[in-house]
Design an enzyme around this catalytic site. Structure first.
Site, PDB file in Angstrom:
ATOM      1  N   GLY A  57     -19.206  -4.081  90.289  1.00 31.16           N
ATOM      2  CA  GLY A  57     -17.780  -3.462  90.327  1.00 31.16           C
ATOM      3  C   GLY A  57     -17.433  -2.568  89.156  1.00 31.16           C
ATOM      4  O   GLY A  57     -17.747  -3.114  87.968  1.00 31.16           O
ATOM      5  N   GLN A 200     -20.968  -7.761  99.880  1.00 28.32           N
ATOM      6  CA  GLN A 200     -19.843  -7.869  98.938  1.00 28.32           C
ATOM      7  C   GLN A 200     -18.537  -8.188  99.511  1.00 28.32           C
ATOM      8  O   GLN A 200     -17.750  -8.975  98.969  1.00 28.32           O
ATOM      9  CB  GLN A 200     -19.720  -6.850  97.973  1.00 28.32           C
ATOM     10  CG  GLN A 200     -20.787  -6.722  96.755  1.00 28.32           C
ATOM     11  CD  GLN A 200     -22.014  -5.744  97.335  1.00 28.32           C
ATOM     12  OE1 GLN A 200     -22.413  -5.688  98.559  1.00 28.32           O
ATOM     13  NE2 GLN A 200     -22.652  -5.156  96.370  1.00 28.32           N
ATOM     14  N   ASP A 241     -16.586   4.211  92.573  1.00 32.84           N
ATOM     15  CA  ASP A 241     -17.517   4.181  91.207  1.00 32.84           C
ATOM     16  C   ASP A 241     -17.608   5.222  90.540  1.00 32.84           C
ATOM     17  O   ASP A 241     -17.665   5.231  89.319  1.00 32.84           O
ATOM     18  CB  ASP A 241     -18.988   3.736  91.837  1.00 32.84           C
ATOM     19  CG  ASP A 241     -18.992   2.247  91.938  1.00 32.84           C
ATOM     20  OD1 ASP A 241     -18.660   2.082  93.248  1.00 32.84           O
ATOM     21  OD2 ASP A 241     -19.304   1.472  91.473  1.00 32.84           O
ATOM     22  N   LYS A 252     -19.255   2.209  97.402  1.00 36.39           N
ATOM     23  CA  LYS A 252     -20.473   1.506  97.988  1.00 36.39           C
ATOM     24  C   LYS A 252     -20.975   2.389  99.490  1.00 36.39           C
ATOM     25  O   LYS A 252     -20.001   2.512 100.085  1.00 36.39           O
ATOM     26  CB  LYS A 252     -19.863  -0.264  98.169  1.00 36.39           C
ATOM     27  CG  LYS A 252     -20.628  -0.864  99.177  1.00 36.39           C
ATOM     28  CD  LYS A 252     -22.224  -1.069  98.512  1.00 36.39           C
ATOM     29  CE  LYS A 252     -22.005  -1.426  96.775  1.00 36.39           C
ATOM     30  NZ  LYS A 252     -23.436  -1.425  96.246  1.00 36.39           N
TER      31      LYS A 252
HETATM   32  O1  MRU Z   1     -22.834  -2.464  94.026  1.00 36.57           O
HETATM   33  P1  MRU Z   1     -21.451  -2.867  93.601  1.00 36.57           P
HETATM   34  O2  MRU Z   1     -21.080  -4.119  93.863  1.00 36.57           O
HETATM   35  O3  MRU Z   1     -21.267  -2.658  92.096  1.00 36.57           O
HETATM   36  O4  MRU Z   1     -20.698  -1.694  94.081  1.00 36.57           O
HETATM   37  C1  MRU Z   1     -19.162  -2.012  93.717  1.00 36.57           C
HETATM   38  C2  MRU Z   1     -18.486  -0.811  94.536  1.00 36.57           C
HETATM   39  O5  MRU Z   1     -18.911  -0.211  95.163  1.00 36.57           O
HETATM   40  C3  MRU Z   1     -16.575  -1.091  94.411  1.00 36.57           C
HETATM   41  O6  MRU Z   1     -16.099  -0.496  95.583  1.00 36.57           O
HETATM   42  C4  MRU Z   1     -16.371  -0.104  93.350  1.00 36.57           C
HETATM   43  O7  MRU Z   1     -17.252  -0.429  92.316  1.00 36.57           O
HETATM   44  C5  MRU Z   1     -15.003  -0.394  93.031  1.00 36.57           C
HETATM   45  S1  MRU Z   1     -14.508  -2.060  92.256  1.00 36.57           S
HETATM   46  C6  MRU Z   1     -12.882  -1.591  91.828  1.00 36.57           C
END
Ligand code: MRU
Length: 342
Positions: A57, A200, A241, A252
């Site tokens: 995240g 997730q 991200d 994601k």
């Molecule tokens: O691969 P991850 O689990 O780190 O991906 C996370 C996401 O895509 C979240 O939606 C994003 O980081 C926002 S978290 C507030």
């Protein structure tokens, strides 16, 4: 969170000495089956934890990396080396690079201090990053709940991946909005995409929502279109991200598809993200680096072979939702509408 273990925390060293402490992470790869904390005592421990998604995240990665720098904060040079190494852990979430830049700056400012004071200065900066993130999450929750205050009681809100307390230093971004709606008595019903390939949504978002007693229904990613068509979703809220200067937003893998479906069904699609997720150095989402992860995540999800050996796999971990599909971006400072510039 009831029953909660914290996503990340700094544990004091012996004699309550802060700078001799270490970083403790909740190992998210083990959730929801097991609540296991891992002690990170070196920069490499945290690098590995970020890479294998024990901490994940965008904002949480930034906070963890900031604390990781403190594990090496002997001199300005060791800070620089730690930052360079941590920057190679994952490429897409800009919060990582934002946090490392802040730590580098703090290192520069303190470069002439005696070692003990230098380490204290670095830890204070990491704690400030963590605390600011906590506050940004709270403010995002307020602005998002204001934005969605006209939705009928019990409305369906769909989310993708996990943008909750597990993904941040606070209560989350997208989920912070939902938590605040619940606190205001709006009884949101959350449709949770399971979020292939690493689940997730199924493992983490459902875990968080159920702990807080919020109504939710888990669906496979491929079911979102049907659920929308049945009129069960009144808004979509996800995290991000990295958001480019024009408002294109990486999140994601699968988020772009959800946004496209939302548009097709006339459902507003919102991104919730703090200012640390904005990358104004990139004109559009075209330039956002997309992490491509190991094919084993698809062929051997959670340890079991689910496709014949030797198959060619493509596993991009993120996609970019073009700004034209985004109804608004909920930040700690308010809601940015795509018609205005980010
Ligand atoms: O691969 P991850 O689990 O780190 O991906 C996370 C996401 O895509 C979240 O939606 C994003 O980081 C926002 S978290 C507030």
């Amino acid at each position: 969170m009831a029953n909660r273990a914290e996503t990340l925390r700094w544990e004091c060293g012996s004699n309550q000495n802060n700078v001799d402490g270490h970083l403790v992470l909740l190992d998210q790869t083990r959730l929801p089956a097991e609540i296991i904390e891992i002690d990170c005592r070196t920069v490499e421990d945290v690098w590995q934890a970020i890479r294998r998604l024990a901490v994940r995240g965008a904002p949480a990665i930034g906070c963890a990396a900031a604390y990781a720098v403190c594990l090496s904060a002997a001199t300005f040079d060791t800070v620089e080396q730690a930052c360079d190494h941590l920057a190679t852990s994952r490429p897409t979430a800009v919060n990582l690079f934002w946090a490392l830049d802040r730590m580098r700056e703090a290192g520069k400012r303190g470069a002439t201090l005696p070692a003990g004071e230098f380490a204290e200065r670095m830890l204070a900066e990491a704690q400030a990053i963590h605390e600011e993130d906590r506050q940004m999450c709270a403010d995002i929750g307020q602005h998002g709940a204001d934005l969605l205050s006209d939705l009928p009681m019990g409305s369906g809100i769909l989310t993708h991946c996990n943008a909750g307390a597990l993904a941040t230093g606070g209560d989350g971004t997208a989920l912070s909005v939902i938590f605040e709606l619940a606190r205001r008595g709006r009884r949101p019903h959350v449709w949770v995409d399971e979020t292939r390939p690493l689940l997730q949504g199924a493992r983490l978002t459902v875990w968080e929502l159920m702990q807080r007693g919020i109504d939710c229904t888990l669906i496979c990613d491929s079911m979102a279109a049907q659920v929308m068509r049945e009129g069960r979703v009144q808004a979509v809220v996800t995290g991000a991200d990295r958001i480019a200067a024009n408002g294109d937003a990486a999140n994601k893998i699968g988020t772009y598809g959800v946004a496209t479906l939302a548009k097709a069904h006339g459902i507003p699609f919102y991104i919730a993200a703090p200012s640390s997720t904005f990358d104004r150095s990139l004109a559009t989402g075209e330039a956002i680096p997309i992490e491509v992860r190991d094919s084993l995540e698809i062929t051997h999800g959670f340890g079991r072979a689910t496709s014949p050996a030797g198959v060619t796999v493509y596993n991009p971990a993120f996609d970019v939702t073009p700004v034209g599909l985004i109804s608004g971006i909920i930040t700690e400072a308010g809601v940015v509408h795509p018609s205005s510039r980010c």
